[in-house]
Write a protein that holds these residues in place. Structure first.
Motif, PDB file in Angstrom:
ATOM      1  N   PRO A   5       0.824  -1.211   0.000  1.00 40.20           N
ATOM      2  CA  PRO A   5       0.000   0.000   0.000  1.00 40.20           C
ATOM      3  C   PRO A   5       0.858   1.262   0.000  1.00 40.20           C
ATOM      4  N   SER A   6       0.313   2.307  -0.588  1.00 37.23           N
ATOM      5  CA  SER A   6       0.984   3.594  -0.664  1.00 37.23           C
ATOM      6  C   SER A   6       0.206   4.613   0.165  1.00 37.23           C
ATOM      7  N   VAL A   7       0.897   5.277   1.086  1.00 39.47           N
ATOM      8  CA  VAL A   7       0.280   6.278   1.951  1.00 39.47           C
ATOM      9  C   VAL A   7       0.951   7.622   1.702  1.00 39.47           C
ATOM     10  N   LEU A   8       0.132   8.645   1.544  1.00 37.92           N
ATOM     11  CA  LEU A   8       0.611  10.010   1.347  1.00 37.92           C
ATOM     12  C   LEU A   8       0.084  10.874   2.480  1.00 37.92           C
ATOM     13  N   ALA A  15       6.287  20.429   6.680  1.00 33.97           N
ATOM     14  CA  ALA A  15       7.471  20.707   7.499  1.00 33.97           C
ATOM     15  C   ALA A  15       7.362  20.169   8.917  1.00 33.97           C
ATOM     16  N   GLY A  16       6.167  19.750   9.335  1.00 33.39           N
ATOM     17  CA  GLY A  16       5.996  19.313  10.715  1.00 33.39           C
ATOM     18  C   GLY A  16       5.183  18.039  10.816  1.00 33.39           C
ATOM     19  N   ARG A  17       3.862  18.177  10.816  1.00 31.06           N
ATOM     20  CA  ARG A  17       2.978  17.021  11.013  1.00 31.06           C
ATOM     21  C   ARG A  17       3.208  15.916   9.998  1.00 31.06           C
ATOM     22  N   SER A  18       3.182  16.268   8.725  1.00 28.64           N
ATOM     23  CA  SER A  18       3.323  15.238   7.690  1.00 28.64           C
ATOM     24  C   SER A  18       4.712  14.607   7.717  1.00 28.64           C
ATOM     25  N   GLN A  19       5.728  15.390   8.061  1.00 22.90           N
ATOM     26  CA  GLN A  19       7.087  14.841   8.148  1.00 22.90           C
ATOM     27  C   GLN A  19       7.220  13.890   9.336  1.00 22.90           C
ATOM     28  N   MET A  20       6.601  14.243  10.478  1.00 23.68           N
ATOM     29  CA  MET A  20       6.635  13.340  11.629  1.00 23.68           C
ATOM     30  C   MET A  20       5.876  12.056  11.313  1.00 23.68           C
ATOM     31  N   ALA A  21       4.724  12.184  10.653  1.00 23.86           N
ATOM     32  CA  ALA A  21       3.944  11.004  10.277  1.00 23.86           C
ATOM     33  C   ALA A  21       4.730  10.112   9.325  1.00 23.86           C
ATOM     34  N   GLN A  22       5.386  10.712   8.338  1.00 23.78           N
ATOM     35  CA  GLN A  22       6.205   9.939   7.411  1.00 23.78           C
ATOM     36  C   GLN A  22       7.325   9.226   8.168  1.00 23.78           C
ATOM     37  N   ILE A  81      -3.740  11.006   3.684  1.00 16.24           N
ATOM     38  CA  ILE A  81      -4.089  11.532   5.000  1.00 16.24           C
ATOM     39  C   ILE A  81      -3.767  13.014   5.011  1.00 16.24           C
ATOM     40  N   THR A  82      -4.818  13.820   5.149  1.00 18.93           N
ATOM     41  CA  THR A  82      -4.640  15.270   5.174  1.00 18.93           C
ATOM     42  C   THR A  82      -4.584  15.746   6.622  1.00 18.93           C
ATOM     43  N   TYR A  97      -9.409   8.890   1.312  1.00 17.47           N
ATOM     44  CA  TYR A  97      -9.005  10.118   2.004  1.00 17.47           C
ATOM     45  C   TYR A  97      -9.365  10.039   3.480  1.00 17.47           C
ATOM     46  N   ARG A  98      -8.469  10.520   4.317  1.00 19.79           N
ATOM     47  CA  ARG A  98      -8.737  10.620   5.752  1.00 19.79           C
ATOM     48  C   ARG A  98      -8.177  11.953   6.232  1.00 19.79           C
ATOM     49  N   ASP A  99      -8.900  12.595   7.107  1.00 20.62           N
ATOM     50  CA  ASP A  99      -8.441  13.876   7.636  1.00 20.62           C
ATOM     51  C   ASP A  99      -8.133  13.716   9.119  1.00 20.62           C
ATOM     52  N   TRP A 100      -6.885  13.943   9.472  1.00 22.58           N
ATOM     53  CA  TRP A 100      -6.471  13.886  10.870  1.00 22.58           C
ATOM     54  C   TRP A 100      -6.437  15.312  11.404  1.00 22.58           C
ATOM     55  N   LYS A 101      -7.240  15.575  12.398  1.00 21.86           N
ATOM     56  CA  LYS A 101      -7.298  16.906  13.016  1.00 21.86           C
ATOM     57  C   LYS A 101      -6.181  16.996  14.050  1.00 21.86           C
TER      58      LYS A 101
END
Length: 136
Positions: A5-8, A15-22, A81-82, A97-101
């Motif tokens: 599976p591919s997750v984006l 610069a912060g949230r998405s980089q930590m998640a990655q 994941i937005t 699509y999933r939105d993480w608040k």
């Protein structure tokens, strides 16, 4: 979903949230999941407090760089994941699509980033359990 599976992960500045998640997903899943991140308006560099917070849990994200979100990157992902990019994220039918608040760590010190990091870790652990049930 593909055999791998591919997750984006997408946030505004990448610069912060998405980089930590990655960083967390790469650390926990290795090559079993293709992991990417991007932003709708990428920053010049990764948030230093995010780098420090991740280093505290032995995950090095210093080599990652903010990248611009492209329609192709979204379209070729199984799960997108937005994290706060709202309507600026392109939408393609068939993509999950999933939105993480999550709070935005921009401009915050490491003490304020730690709870965001820890929340992301919990969400990533749930995602790994879902996408790689054999590992659970």
């Amino acid at each position: 979903m593909a055999s791998t599976p591919s997750v984006l992960f997408v946030c505004v500045h990448n610069a912060g949230r998405s980089q930590m998640a990655q960083g967390f997903l790469t650390h926990l899943a290795g090559n079993a999941i293709e992991v990417r991140s991007a932003g709708t308006a990428p920053a010049a560099q990764i948030n230093s407090a995010a780098v420090e917070a991740m280093a505290e849990v032995d995950i090095d994200i210093t080599a990652q760089t903010p990248k611009i979100l492209t329609p192709d990157t979204v379209q070729t992902s199984d799960v997108v994941i937005t994290m706060g990019c709202g309507d600026t994220c392109p939408y393609f039918p068939g993509v999950d699509y999933r939105d993480w608040k999550l709070d935005d760590p921009a401009g915050l010190g490491v003490d304020a980033v730690r709870p965001i990091r820890d929340e992301i870790r919990g969400l990533i652990e749930e995602l790994v359990a879902e996408l790689l049930p054999d590992r659970a």
